[in-house]
Design an enzyme around this catalytic site. Structure first.
Site, PDB file in Angstrom:
ATOM      1  N   HIS A   1      12.947  -5.171 -38.866  1.00 57.95           N
ATOM      2  CA  HIS A   1      11.926  -6.211 -38.974  1.00 57.95           C
ATOM      3  C   HIS A   1      12.574  -7.583 -38.852  1.00 57.95           C
ATOM      4  O   HIS A   1      13.649  -7.783 -39.402  1.00 57.95           O
ATOM      5  CB  HIS A   1      11.233  -6.103 -40.326  1.00 57.95           C
ATOM      6  CG  HIS A   1      10.235  -7.202 -40.560  1.00 57.95           C
ATOM      7  ND1 HIS A   1       8.997  -7.200 -39.971  1.00 57.95           N
ATOM      8  CD2 HIS A   1      10.321  -8.341 -41.292  1.00 57.95           C
ATOM      9  CE1 HIS A   1       8.351  -8.297 -40.337  1.00 57.95           C
ATOM     10  NE2 HIS A   1       9.128  -9.006 -41.148  1.00 57.95           N
TER      11      HIS A   1
ATOM     12  N   VAL B   1       0.825  -1.209   0.000  1.00 55.07           N
ATOM     13  CA  VAL B   1       0.000   0.000   0.000  1.00 55.07           C
ATOM     14  C   VAL B   1       0.863   1.265   0.000  1.00 55.07           C
ATOM     15  O   VAL B   1       0.463   2.297   0.514  1.00 55.07           O
ATOM     16  CB  VAL B   1      -0.964   0.006   1.215  1.00 55.07           C
ATOM     17  CG1 VAL B   1      -2.010  -1.080   1.061  1.00 55.07           C
ATOM     18  CG2 VAL B   1      -0.199  -0.177   2.527  1.00 55.07           C
TER      19      VAL B   1
END
Ligand code: FAD
Length: 465
Positions: free
Chosen positions: A444, A269
């Protein structure tokens, strides 16, 4: 014994402190680091690094279960939790040892002990052998932070854990509650859920990973739920009843309180700065709640005292701490080209499955700031490399200022996005526009092609969609 004199004394050797010390030494300053626990701080010992080592184990475990998909055979796939933890601790130990070597190589004096500042220009260090007095022209506070504990939800190391216990589990949780869906909570939820714990995440805000773009949060929620996690949003854990081997959580959701049983709770938290015991009040160093107040150059307002990293407030990230460390060392050394960090230039990464990474403004924040926007999105399913990797789940979103073409923000979810995000960070640092990005040639086949396509999509030129 006469006080040892230094140009710079750094208190704390996390990624803020040790990096500041090395840079100061490189610039010819006689530098000392004071550390009370482990060199490398939380990041190397209890944060960034050991969590990534554990998550790597769960990632490989997940892939082994998918062996058949890749034409492979892996039978009787299982894990050995103590061995997973052991590997993670060894990785942390290796890196902490590396920091020791780096400090030595740069001739930084290291004193192991607890530092306090009795007066301006002075540091006292309580060591195993007594107290050492130091004088320093400049002092850098880099004492970091620790887990926030909420009343009633405090960790006990047995049933309720913070990150230290979650990194060194003595047993595998069967039914796990994770309180908080920020990066730390979600990484542990991802790790334990992948290894088979029945995992519930409770988030007080209206979405998981609440600092991320809303589209990314929504995508993440679906992905986590597909993996079997239960996500409770706009929900608050009000109370934990602890019994032998069992915790009953009282969770307020939709105006009603539901009771759910777990055998383990991880509390994630938030964190609080280590501001206590340093003598800051007496020195006049301002503390706002739990962090030291600084200007954009990490100056505290008290001459010769600086604060960097987690103790100086959000974002609580190692790379922010290190960058501030370098900046402050250069400032102290009198360099005249020192620039403050641009708040929107610090990327955030979460190493859950799928990974999440972002930099700059979310779409909502950019709208709120008054920009007219061009927004592009590209899904992993449209990318050849993602398909070849067997990782078709994810998306990349880019947010541009429609008037100037400035890249305001980039948001990603999917495989390896924590590595990809730096492409946009560099672009932003070079003040890139949509034109530059569209004219850039991406190799690519790579996941990075989706970064190009997302930009093209923002300007209605997308190819593979
Ligand atoms: C589980 C977890 C996962 C995380 N994952 C990531 C991540 O993936 N990426 C990321 O960027 N960030 C991550 N973080 C956050 C990151 O660890 C912190 O932002 C970072 O460590 C802050 O660095 P720092 O130098 O400010 O302080 P710290 O790393 O906290 O170091 C402070 C040091 O100061 C020492 N110290 C404190 N007081 C004194 C004193 N009085 N005298 C001497 N020594 C003292 C402490 O012992 C400690 O070693 C994670 C944190 C946690 C808990």
């Amino acid at each position: 014994m006469a006080a040892k004199s230094f140009d710079v004394v750094v208190i704390g050797s996390g990624p803020g402190g040790y990096v500041a010390a090395i840079r100061a030494a490189q610039l010819g300053l006689n530098t000392c680091v004071v550390e009370r626990e482990h060199l490398g701080g939380i990041c190397l010992n209890w944060g960034c690094i050991p969590t990534k080592a554990m998550l790597r184990s769960s990632e490989v475990f997940h892939l082994m279960h998918r062996a058949k998909e890749f034409g492979l055979k892996a039978e009787g796939v299982d894990y050995d939790l103590p061995a997973v933890v052991d590997r993670s601790r060894k990785v942390a130990g290796q890196l902490s040892g590396g920091v020791k070597g780096l400090l030595k190589k740069n001739k930084v004096t290291v004193i192991m002990g607890e530092g306090t500042i009795p007066a301006k220009g002075k540091v006292s260090v309580k060591t195993d052998k007594g107290t050492e007095e130091l004088t320093a022209k400049s002092i850098i506070l880099a004492t970091g932070a620790r887990a926030r504990e909420l009343p009633g939800l405090e960790a006990d190391g047995d049933l309720v854990w913070t990150y230290k216990a979650a990194l060194t589990p003595k047993r595998m949780p069967k039914k796990l509650l994770v309180i908080g869906s920020g990066a730390i909570g979600i990484e542990f939820a991802s790790f334990y859920n992948t290894l088979g714990a029945d995992t519930t995440v409770v988030e007080v805000m209206d979405r998981v990973l609440p600092v991320e773009d809303a589209d990314i949060s929504a995508f993440a929620k679906k992905a986590f739920e597909k993996q079997g996690m239960k996500i409770m949003q706009k929900a608050m854990v009000k109370q934990l009843d602890r019994a032998k081997g069992k915790v009953t959580a009282h969770i307020e959701v939709g105006g009603k309180v539901e009771k759910h049983d777990f055998d383990t709770v991880i509390s994630a938290v938030g964190i609080v700065g280590n501001v206590e015991g340093l003598g800051l009040e007496k020195l006049g160093v301002k503390v706002d709640r739990t962090h030291v107040v600084t200007d954009e150059y990490c100056r505290t307002g008290v001459e010769g005292i600086y604060a960097i990293g987690d103790i100086a407030g959000a974002p609580w990230l190692a790379h922010k701490a290190s960058h501030e460390g370098v900046m402050v060392a250069e400032l102290i050394a009198g360099k005249n080209d020192v620039h403050p960090i641009k708040p929107n230039s610090i990327a955030g990464c979460t190493y859950c499955h799928p990974q999440v990474a972002s930099v700059g403004l979310t779409e909502a924040a950019a709208k709120e700031a008054g920009y007219t926007l061009k927004v592009g999105k590209f899904p992993f399913i449209g990318n050849g490399k993602a398909i070849a990797l067997g990782e078709p789940e994810g998306m990349i979103k880019t947010v541009f200022d429609a008037k100037t073409g400035e890249l305001l923000g980039a948001h990603m979810i999917g495989a390896e996005v924590t590595e990809l995000i730096q492409g946009y960070v560099v672009g932003q640092a070079l003040e890139t526009t949509e034109e530059d990005l569209m004219h850039t040639v991406f190799p690519h086949p790579t996941l990075s092609e989706m970064m190009h396509e997302s930009v093209l999509d923002a300007y209605d030129r997308v190819i593979h969609m």
